[in-house]
Design a protein around this motif. Structure first.
Motif, mmCIF file in Angstrom:
data_model
loop_
_atom_site.group_PDB
_atom_site.id
_atom_site.type_symbol
_atom_site.label_atom_id
_atom_site.label_comp_id
_atom_site.label_asym_id
_atom_site.label_seq_id
_atom_site.Cartn_x
_atom_site.Cartn_y
_atom_site.Cartn_z
ATOM 1 N N TYR A 158 0.856 -1.174 0.000
ATOM 2 C CA TYR A 158 0.000 0.000 0.000
ATOM 3 C C TYR A 158 0.896 1.228 0.000
ATOM 4 O O TYR A 158 2.061 1.184 0.378
ATOM 5 C CB TYR A 158 -0.985 0.001 1.175
ATOM 6 C CG TYR A 158 -0.394 0.242 2.545
ATOM 7 C CD1 TYR A 158 -0.353 1.527 3.097
ATOM 8 C CD2 TYR A 158 0.109 -0.811 3.305
ATOM 9 C CE1 TYR A 158 0.175 1.748 4.365
ATOM 10 C CE2 TYR A 158 0.632 -0.604 4.571
ATOM 11 C CZ TYR A 158 0.674 0.677 5.098
ATOM 12 O OH TYR A 158 1.198 0.901 6.345
ATOM 13 N N GLY A 159 0.348 2.341 -0.472
ATOM 14 C CA GLY A 159 1.128 3.566 -0.613
ATOM 15 C C GLY A 159 0.849 4.183 -1.966
ATOM 16 O O GLY A 159 0.028 3.689 -2.747
ATOM 17 N N GLU A 160 1.533 5.272 -2.255
ATOM 18 C CA GLU A 160 1.338 5.970 -3.518
ATOM 19 C C GLU A 160 1.614 5.033 -4.699
ATOM 20 O O GLU A 160 2.612 4.331 -4.727
ATOM 21 C CB GLU A 160 2.264 7.178 -3.613
ATOM 22 C CG GLU A 160 1.975 8.273 -2.607
ATOM 23 C CD GLU A 160 0.679 9.013 -2.888
ATOM 24 O OE1 GLU A 160 0.177 8.916 -4.032
ATOM 25 O OE2 GLU A 160 0.166 9.688 -1.979
ATOM 26 N N GLY A 161 0.702 5.038 -5.656
ATOM 27 C CA GLY A 161 0.884 4.270 -6.873
ATOM 28 C C GLY A 161 0.424 2.826 -6.797
ATOM 29 O O GLY A 161 0.452 2.113 -7.808
ATOM 30 N N THR A 162 0.010 2.368 -5.619
ATOM 31 C CA THR A 162 -0.425 0.984 -5.468
ATOM 32 C C THR A 162 -1.946 0.876 -5.580
ATOM 33 O O THR A 162 -2.653 1.883 -5.610
ATOM 34 C CB THR A 162 0.007 0.407 -4.101
ATOM 35 O OG1 THR A 162 -0.781 1.014 -3.070
ATOM 36 C CG2 THR A 162 1.486 0.673 -3.846
ATOM 37 N N GLY A 220 -3.859 2.771 -2.760
ATOM 38 C CA GLY A 220 -3.359 4.142 -2.738
ATOM 39 C C GLY A 220 -4.508 5.070 -3.069
ATOM 40 O O GLY A 220 -5.611 4.624 -3.422
ATOM 41 N N PRO A 221 -4.298 6.371 -2.964
ATOM 42 C CA PRO A 221 -5.391 7.339 -3.172
ATOM 43 C C PRO A 221 -6.172 7.140 -4.463
ATOM 44 O O PRO A 221 -7.383 7.334 -4.483
ATOM 45 C CB PRO A 221 -4.667 8.680 -3.140
ATOM 46 C CG PRO A 221 -3.498 8.443 -2.236
ATOM 47 C CD PRO A 221 -3.046 7.035 -2.536
ATOM 48 N N ASP A 222 -5.503 6.772 -5.544
ATOM 49 C CA ASP A 222 -6.202 6.567 -6.815
ATOM 50 C C ASP A 222 -6.192 5.110 -7.239
ATOM 51 O O ASP A 222 -6.452 4.790 -8.405
ATOM 52 C CB ASP A 222 -5.554 7.423 -7.916
ATOM 53 C CG ASP A 222 -5.610 8.906 -7.592
ATOM 54 O OD1 ASP A 222 -6.703 9.376 -7.210
ATOM 55 O OD2 ASP A 222 -4.567 9.584 -7.693
ATOM 56 N N HIS A 240 3.913 -1.194 3.756
ATOM 57 C CA HIS A 240 3.992 0.091 3.060
ATOM 58 C C HIS A 240 5.134 0.040 2.053
ATOM 59 O O HIS A 240 6.177 -0.575 2.295
ATOM 60 C CB HIS A 240 4.246 1.217 4.065
ATOM 61 C CG HIS A 240 3.990 2.588 3.519
ATOM 62 N ND1 HIS A 240 4.820 3.185 2.594
ATOM 63 C CD2 HIS A 240 2.992 3.492 3.765
ATOM 64 C CE1 HIS A 240 4.356 4.386 2.300
ATOM 65 N NE2 HIS A 240 3.246 4.588 2.992
ATOM 66 N N LEU A 257 -1.772 7.855 4.857
ATOM 67 C CA LEU A 257 -1.862 7.851 3.400
ATOM 68 C C LEU A 257 -3.120 8.551 2.908
ATOM 69 O O LEU A 257 -3.074 9.365 1.972
ATOM 70 C CB LEU A 257 -1.835 6.400 2.888
ATOM 71 C CG LEU A 257 -1.988 6.188 1.390
ATOM 72 C CD1 LEU A 257 -0.799 6.797 0.636
ATOM 73 C CD2 LEU A 257 -2.099 4.695 1.075
#
Length: 310
Positions: free
Chosen positions: A176-180, A183-185, A211, A308
């Motif tokens: 999990y995290g940005e780009g996963t 992730g937010p999107d 993460h 996140l």
């Protein structure tokens, strides 16, 4: 140190390249798309064109680089697919066929160490308590889980048993995290927002999250530390599906997740939804902490999710 990162522009590959360059290493990173070369160059690494399923390009790229260490992060998971088997098909080939070619090229180039990606969420569902690196794998799982477990197992064997090379296998948890996807999107977050991700049965499956930043830290550490072998790269707190889905929905101000029976999940989503949602066992990270000296920035998915998405 000369380090070769196979798959250097992915969600994990890109920050690994950046971290290795920051540590003063000479890094060569691959992509099969020339338009991605500028990304690699911006990180301070040298790009190489390589298709992990093309033996000639693998041997040429590794032969030119003559790396002391190879970090294998090749996957084909960036584009989501509603069909689980189709989504995994190329990654399964990269694990089995691609790793065979990569290890042969590594041996020819005089590489002394290979750090390779695998998965922590492929153990037998029977038993109690957390699994560790010696726990039996789900080799007789129903398809399409079985093919993925067998491909990972084939890759692990190649990495660990190639003569003259210290092989390190990192069994990552769910990123999990940005780009996963988480992730937010990401696909999972989008699904939770729309109420499209249900709890399966009692939701007792214990997801091993990690993460991205912690996965990167473990990988960079494994480049020059730790005995050859297998390491689970997961956080400290297993995440039952019946807990993490409502927790994420609450953070996202989304509707509470619905529930489906195991039979409904298998029919509507696939057998993997039942395995992950109800049967997945917790995984221990004790070996990675003790032998790699790995410390987590995000010991719990709870704090990681909140930061996140908060």
């Amino acid at each position: 140190m000369r380090i070769f990162v196979a798959g250097g522009t992915g969600v994990l590959g890109r920050p690994i390249v950046e971290a290795l360059v920051d540590r003063g290493h000479e890094v060569v990173a691959t992509s099969q798309r020339p338009e991605k070369f500028s990304v690699i160059e911006a990180l301070g690494a040298r790009p190489e064109l390589m298709n992990g399923l093309d033996e000639a390009t693998v041997r040429q790229a590794i032969g030119r680089a003559e790396p002391e260490v190879i970090v294998n992060q090749m996957t084909a998971l960036s584009a989501p697919s509603r069909d689980y088997a189709t989504w995994l098909a190329v990654t399964n080939r990269l694990r089995a066929e691609g790793t065979r070619t990569l290890m042969a090229a590594a041996r020819e180039a005089g590489t002394r160490r290979v750090v390779a990606q695998s998965a922590s969420f492929m153990t037998q569902p029977s038993g109690s308590g957390p699994t560790d690196e010696a726990s039996p794998l789900y080799l007789d799982a129903p398809e399409p889980i079985r093919s993925h477990v067998q491909a990972n197992t084939a890759a692990e064997t190649l990495v660990l048993e190639t003569p003259g090379i210290d092989g390190v296998v990192l069994r990552y948890g769910f990123f999990y995290g940005e780009g996963t996807a988480v992730g937010p999107d990401g696909e999972w977050a989008t699904g939770v927002r729309s109420g499209a991700v249900p709890i399966v049965g009692e939701g007792t499956g214990q997801y091993p999250f990690v993460h991205v930043r912690d996965a990167v830290a473990a990988t960079v550490t494994a480049v020059d530390r730790g005995s050859p072998g297998i390491y689970n790269i997961v956080d400290d707190e297993p995440a039952p599906q019946a807990e993490w889905l409502p927790y994420l929905a609450d953070i996202l101000h989304a509707p509470a997740p619905g529930r489906v029976s195991e039979a409904e999940a298998e029919e509507q989503i696939g057998v993997q939804a039942v395995y992950y949602g109800t049967q997945l066992r917790a995984a221990s990270n004790a070996k990675a902490k003790a032998e790699l000296g790995w410390t987590l920035e995000y010991p719990s998915w709870r704090e990681g999710f909140r930061e996140l998405f908060g």
